[in-house]
Design a protein around this motif. Structure first.
Motif, PDB file in Angstrom:
ATOM      1  N   VAL A  87     -24.168 -46.819 -10.688  1.00  0.00           N
ATOM      2  CA  VAL A  87     -24.871 -46.378 -11.902  1.00  0.00           C
ATOM      3  C   VAL A  87     -24.017 -45.343 -12.592  1.00  0.00           C
ATOM      4  O   VAL A  87     -23.685 -44.302 -11.998  1.00  0.00           O
ATOM      5  CB  VAL A  87     -26.262 -45.810 -11.571  1.00  0.00           C
ATOM      6  N   ILE A  88     -23.631 -45.657 -13.798  1.00  0.00           N
ATOM      7  CA  ILE A  88     -22.813 -44.738 -14.588  1.00  0.00           C
ATOM      8  C   ILE A  88     -23.726 -44.076 -15.631  1.00  0.00           C
ATOM      9  O   ILE A  88     -24.377 -44.761 -16.425  1.00  0.00           O
ATOM     10  CB  ILE A  88     -21.645 -45.478 -15.267  1.00  0.00           C
ATOM     11  N   LEU A  89     -23.716 -42.753 -15.593  1.00  0.00           N
ATOM     12  CA  LEU A  89     -24.605 -41.968 -16.478  1.00  0.00           C
ATOM     13  C   LEU A  89     -23.812 -41.438 -17.659  1.00  0.00           C
ATOM     14  O   LEU A  89     -22.734 -40.846 -17.484  1.00  0.00           O
ATOM     15  CB  LEU A  89     -25.235 -40.816 -15.693  1.00  0.00           C
ATOM     16  N   ARG A  90     -24.342 -41.669 -18.845  1.00  0.00           N
ATOM     17  CA  ARG A  90     -23.741 -41.115 -20.075  1.00  0.00           C
ATOM     18  C   ARG A  90     -24.835 -40.367 -20.848  1.00  0.00           C
ATOM     19  O   ARG A  90     -25.860 -40.945 -21.232  1.00  0.00           O
ATOM     20  CB  ARG A  90     -23.160 -42.222 -20.941  1.00  0.00           C
ATOM     21  N   TYR A  91     -24.606 -39.086 -21.039  1.00  0.00           N
ATOM     22  CA  TYR A  91     -25.610 -38.248 -21.681  1.00  0.00           C
ATOM     23  C   TYR A  91     -25.568 -38.384 -23.200  1.00  0.00           C
ATOM     24  O   TYR A  91     -24.486 -38.415 -23.809  1.00  0.00           O
ATOM     25  CB  TYR A  91     -25.399 -36.778 -21.320  1.00  0.00           C
ATOM     26  N   ILE A  92     -26.715 -38.428 -23.792  1.00  0.00           N
ATOM     27  CA  ILE A  92     -26.825 -38.413 -25.258  1.00  0.00           C
ATOM     28  C   ILE A  92     -27.260 -37.011 -25.721  1.00  0.00           C
ATOM     29  O   ILE A  92     -26.709 -36.470 -26.679  1.00  0.00           O
ATOM     30  CB  ILE A  92     -27.852 -39.465 -25.740  1.00  0.00           C
ATOM     31  N   ALA A  93     -28.235 -36.430 -25.037  1.00  0.00           N
ATOM     32  CA  ALA A  93     -28.677 -35.071 -25.360  1.00  0.00           C
ATOM     33  C   ALA A  93     -27.688 -34.085 -24.784  1.00  0.00           C
ATOM     34  O   ALA A  93     -26.812 -34.424 -23.983  1.00  0.00           O
ATOM     35  CB  ALA A  93     -30.085 -34.825 -24.795  1.00  0.00           C
ATOM     36  N   ALA A  94     -27.817 -32.801 -25.210  1.00  0.00           N
ATOM     37  CA  ALA A  94     -26.920 -31.752 -24.742  1.00  0.00           C
ATOM     38  C   ALA A  94     -27.089 -31.573 -23.240  1.00  0.00           C
ATOM     39  O   ALA A  94     -28.206 -31.580 -22.718  1.00  0.00           O
ATOM     40  CB  ALA A  94     -27.224 -30.449 -25.480  1.00  0.00           C
ATOM     41  N   GLU A  95     -25.925 -31.433 -22.531  1.00  0.00           N
ATOM     42  CA  GLU A  95     -25.964 -31.333 -21.078  1.00  0.00           C
ATOM     43  C   GLU A  95     -24.947 -30.302 -20.619  1.00  0.00           C
ATOM     44  O   GLU A  95     -23.871 -30.146 -21.205  1.00  0.00           O
ATOM     45  CB  GLU A  95     -25.642 -32.690 -20.459  1.00  0.00           C
ATOM     46  N   LYS A  96     -25.352 -29.578 -19.574  1.00  0.00           N
ATOM     47  CA  LYS A  96     -24.441 -28.630 -18.949  1.00  0.00           C
ATOM     48  C   LYS A  96     -24.797 -28.541 -17.479  1.00  0.00           C
ATOM     49  O   LYS A  96     -25.962 -28.276 -17.131  1.00  0.00           O
ATOM     50  CB  LYS A  96     -24.549 -27.256 -19.620  1.00  0.00           C
ATOM     51  N   ASP A  97     -23.778 -28.754 -16.613  1.00  0.00           N
ATOM     52  CA  ASP A  97     -23.965 -28.711 -15.161  1.00  0.00           C
ATOM     53  C   ASP A  97     -25.077 -29.636 -14.709  1.00  0.00           C
ATOM     54  O   ASP A  97     -25.898 -29.297 -13.846  1.00  0.00           O
ATOM     55  CB  ASP A  97     -24.253 -27.284 -14.701  1.00  0.00           C
ATOM     56  N   GLY A  98     -25.157 -30.789 -15.305  1.00  0.00           N
ATOM     57  CA  GLY A  98     -26.132 -31.787 -14.902  1.00  0.00           C
ATOM     58  C   GLY A  98     -27.535 -31.510 -15.411  1.00  0.00           C
ATOM     59  O   GLY A  98     -28.480 -32.203 -15.004  1.00  0.00           O
ATOM     60  N   VAL A  99     -27.710 -30.555 -16.256  1.00  0.00           N
ATOM     61  CA  VAL A  99     -29.032 -30.233 -16.797  1.00  0.00           C
ATOM     62  C   VAL A  99     -29.025 -30.553 -18.282  1.00  0.00           C
ATOM     63  O   VAL A  99     -28.181 -30.052 -19.044  1.00  0.00           O
ATOM     64  CB  VAL A  99     -29.386 -28.748 -16.575  1.00  0.00           C
ATOM     65  N   VAL A 100     -29.988 -31.405 -18.685  1.00  0.00           N
ATOM     66  CA  VAL A 100     -30.121 -31.792 -20.089  1.00  0.00           C
ATOM     67  C   VAL A 100     -31.104 -30.835 -20.756  1.00  0.00           C
ATOM     68  O   VAL A 100     -32.166 -30.531 -20.203  1.00  0.00           O
ATOM     69  CB  VAL A 100     -30.622 -33.243 -20.206  1.00  0.00           C
TER      70      VAL A 100
END
Length: 778
Positions: A255-268
């Motif tokens: 599973v490859i995760l791509r963030y759309i919302a702002a993310e830092k250190d795994g926290v959206v």
């Protein structure tokens, strides 16, 4: 005091002068004309939270009063001690007073970090003058709390093919202390082997654990990590992280995760103002065999959904289903689970943190704040503490208190604490209620606010004496006014309210004569009053209110009795109807013979007396005239007959509606001498008929006075009438002369009969006097 030197003599210009030097010392006595004043408007006192009870802390900025002695600062007190403090005052050797704050209850900064109140300095004047300053008591932090983990047991599932750098978990510890006392660092326990520490990297500041190497699934099936949360001077808190290793045989789906919302250190992070169906991240599933099918689902609670993305195969979109609310839930932990047909599962953890925005306005606990305060309160009196809360965080939730534009200038609110005070003394009689708006405004952008209504009711104190509407009262009442009739009404007011404004009236003097109707304030006399006995009454009326202690005032009431014509004139002279006066026959017409003197007890027109002759006995008509104003009787004609003459004089006043009168008989004995007193008395006592005068006194007076004036001012008319009447006049005169000549002889015979008997002998005197009296009736 006075100091003097001995007297000295000096000679200047040849003149000796005497002088003395006097030294005068003037002492200026102090009066209480200055109020205490603090050097600063806000005084700060810092007290550690671990301070022992009864510990003392000096307030260095004490108040200063320029007045001396008892008019200087005498004491200090707090407007609000919060049940945590008290105030003591110490005097040093120089007489200066220093206030000390004494702690009476245990403090806890984590419960309340500061207390704001007003400190009052009071001098010894009467009344005392006050000075005020804001006292801010700051509770300083001590390291009395240690870090604690929000979760002490954490389980994590880890697949053997998990890539390096993957985010495994995030530990959270919290210390309620402040500043350096609240700093937390994370570290592995010494029980954790060194190679395990190298495989799982722990961030000592954030507490995030990441995979730092490749997992050997053939040897170990789980790892147990002991993590410490270390605070200064504290025993570390302990949390255990258990990592369960799942061995992958054929290889699980990737599973490859791509963030759309702002993310830092795994926290959206997502703002709570974001609309529904806001995208968070894409998930791409790879490493799928042709004969396998992968099912993805979302675990965790919250308004989120995971669904296939239509444009691409094996693509999934994580999005919100409704707007997030920071005040409801601040953080979500979601797990995306991918499982193939062989039962191989891979889980991907994603944390969503909601960012707060200023979407809540401060809310007052009460929309209507009702306050009662007694009038004559000291300045800067504490009224209440306004309470408003804002659910937003940080500065967005900080509340600032402001007064509305309709608030009078005498009210002040502390913008931080919400403490409402009144700066001046209130007077209920000037204004009983104050109604105004207070605002609670946050510090967000844009700012939000709410309002509440403050109703201040000023309670009454008995500070006003009863007040009569007039300084004094004067009532005019006719005498003989009926008993218990209303003489007048005393109007009295009291500006106070309730029992303090109830007024009772009482008579301080003359209460045996007068009575008061306390309901209406009507003044009444118990019995009819007689002006001739007492014409003026002065009463002192006291008005007492119902306050405690009672206040009173006094006014003077003057009752003036108006005269009523209830007294007829009283004749003082002649003293009786039996008295007489000797009148000589030689008395000439125009001579004043006597006078009638009378008085009237009434006043004004009721006492103005008029005299008139209403009956006569003896003599011819018009022989006597009486002055209507003075009562002076004047002879108008020569007295040709000797004997007794009697006049009935009416003495009348000018009263209304009916004049009152008295009568008196005025007797004249016309002769040279009084030879027989008993004869005269017998004439006076003998009843005889009298002939009434044709004209009253005022007609005869008018006839006499009209002779002095011209009746008709028009001379031509008068001449014409005279000429016409002249002939008739001579005719009447001629006839009258003829008739008078016929009667003259008889008249002379009668006169001789009257005059002769006075010269007869004594034995015939009484008979002749009787005839004289009978003749005087003609």
């Amino acid at each position: 005091m006075f100091n003097s030197k001995h007297p000295s003599l000096s000679k200047s210009g040849g003149i000796w002068q005497y002088f003395q030097l006097v030294k005068v010392r003037i002492f200026i006595e102090d009066v209480n004309d200055n109020r205490p004043k603090f050097p600063v408007e806000e005084i700060r006192v810092s007290i550690p939270e671990n301070t022992h009870i009864n510990a003392r802390f000096a307030v260095e900025q004490s108040a200063v009063d320029p007045d001396l002695g008892p008019y200087g600062v005498q004491t200090y007190w707090l407007v609000n001690d919060f049940g945590m403090f008290t105030l003591d005052v110490e005097e040093n050797e120089g007489g200066e007073l220093t206030p000390f704050v004494i702690v009476t209850e245990a403090l806890d900064r984590e419960t309340q970090a500061e207390y704001i109140t007003d400190i009052i300095a009071e001098d010894g004047g009467t009344p005392p003058l006050l000075g005020a300053a804001t006292l801010k008591i700051i509770v300083t932090d001590v390291n009395d709390n240690c870090p604690k983990f929000t979760e002490s047991q954490i389980n994590v599932t880890l697949y053997g093919n998990t890539t390096k750098g993957a985010h495994l978990t995030h530990l959270h510890a919290f210390d309620p202390d402040l500043g350096a006392n609240a700093q937390i660092s994370y570290a592995y326990s010494e029980r954790v082997p060194r190679d395990t520490r190298s495989l799982f990297h722990l961030d000592k500041i954030t507490g995030v654990i990441k995979l730092a190497g490749k997992i050997d699934t053939g040897i170990v099936t789980f790892y147990k990590l002991t993590v410490l949360a270390i605070g200064p001077g504290c025993i570390p808190a302990v949390a255990t992280v258990t990592l369960h290793i799942i061995k992958v045989v054929t290889g699980p789906p990737a599973v490859i995760l791509r963030y759309i919302a702002a993310e830092k250190d795994g926290v959206v992070t997502i703002k709570e103002s974001e609309p529904a169906f806001s995208p968070i991240a894409f998930f791409t599933v790879k490493n799928i065999d042709m004969n396998q099918r992968v099912n993805c689902r979302l675990e965790g609670s919250g308004p989120f959904r995971l669904g296939p993305y239509e444009r691409f195969k094996n693509e999934y979109l994580l999005e919100t289903t409704e707007p997030l609310d920071y005040e409801t839930t601040k953080e979500y932990e979601l797990i995306v689970v991918a499982m193939n047909t062989q039962g191989l599962v891979i889980k991907t953890i994603i944390k969503v943190q909601v960012l707060d925005e200023n979407d809540n306005a401060p809310m007052f606990q009460q929309s209507l704040v009702e306050i009662s305060v007694e009038e004559n309160n000291p300045p800067n009196t504490f009224l209440t503490q306004l309470q408003a809360t804002d659910q937003d965080s940080e500065s967005r939730g900080e509340v600032v208190y402001l007064l509305g534009g309709d608030a009078p200038g005498i009210f002040v609110v502390n913008s931080v604490t919400g403490i409402l005070t009144v700066t001046t003394s209130l007077d209920r009689e000037e204004r009983e209620t104050y109604r105004f708006i207070v605002r609670a405004v946050d510090r967000g952008t844009p700012r939000k606010e709410s309002i509440a209504t403050v109703l201040v009711t000023v309670q009454d104190r008995n500070d006003n004496s009863p007040r009569f509407i007039n300084k004094d009262f004067t009532f005019f009442v006719p005498e003989n006014f009926p008993g218990y009739g209303e003489i007048g009404v005393l109007s009295v007011t009291d500006a106070d309210a309730g029992e303090n404004g109830w007024v009772a009236l009482s008579i301080l003097n003359e209460s045996d004569i007068f009575v008061l109707d306390t309901g209406r304030g009507a003044l009444r006399a118990k019995t009819p009053l007689d002006r001739e006995q007492q014409g003026t009454y002065q009463l002192w009326i006291e008005a007492v209110d119902g306050g405690e202690p009672a206040l009173s005032s006094v006014t003077m009431v003057t009752v003036l009795l108006l005269d009523v014509n209830d007294n007829p004139p009283i004749v003082l002279f002649p003293q009786s109807n039996q008295s007489y006066m000797l009148v000589l026959p030689s008395t000439l017409p125009g001579t004043s013979i006597t006078e009638v003197y009378a008085v009237d007890k009434d006043t004004g027109m009721n006492a103005v007396i008029a005299y008139s002759i209403i009956k006569r006995k003896g003599g011819e008509s018009g022989s006597f005239a009486i002055d209507p104003e003075t009562g002076n009787i004047t002879l108008k004609r020569e007295l040709s007959n000797r004997g007794l003459y009697s006049l009935l004089v009416k003495v009348s006043d000018h009263g209304q509606p009916e004049p009152l009168y008295s009568t008196v008989m005025v007797n004249f004995f016309v002769n040279e001498t009084v030879s027989n007193e008993s004869y005269i008395q017998s004439l006076l006592t003998r009843e005889a008929d009298t002939e009434v005068e044709e004209k009253p006194w005022y007609i005869s007076q008018m006839t006499e006075r009209l002779e002095r004036y011209e009746v008709f001012p028009c001379q031509p008319v008068l001449i014409a009438l005279s000429v016409v009447c002249l002939g008739l006049f001579f005719l009447v005169i001629t006839l009258t002369a003829y008739i008078c000549c016929k009667r003259l002889k008889k008249h002379r015979t009668k006169r001789i009969e009257v005059e002769v008997p006075l010269k007869m002998k004594n034995d015939h005197t009484q008979v002749m006097n009787r005839k004289l009296k009978q003749m005087s009736n003609i």
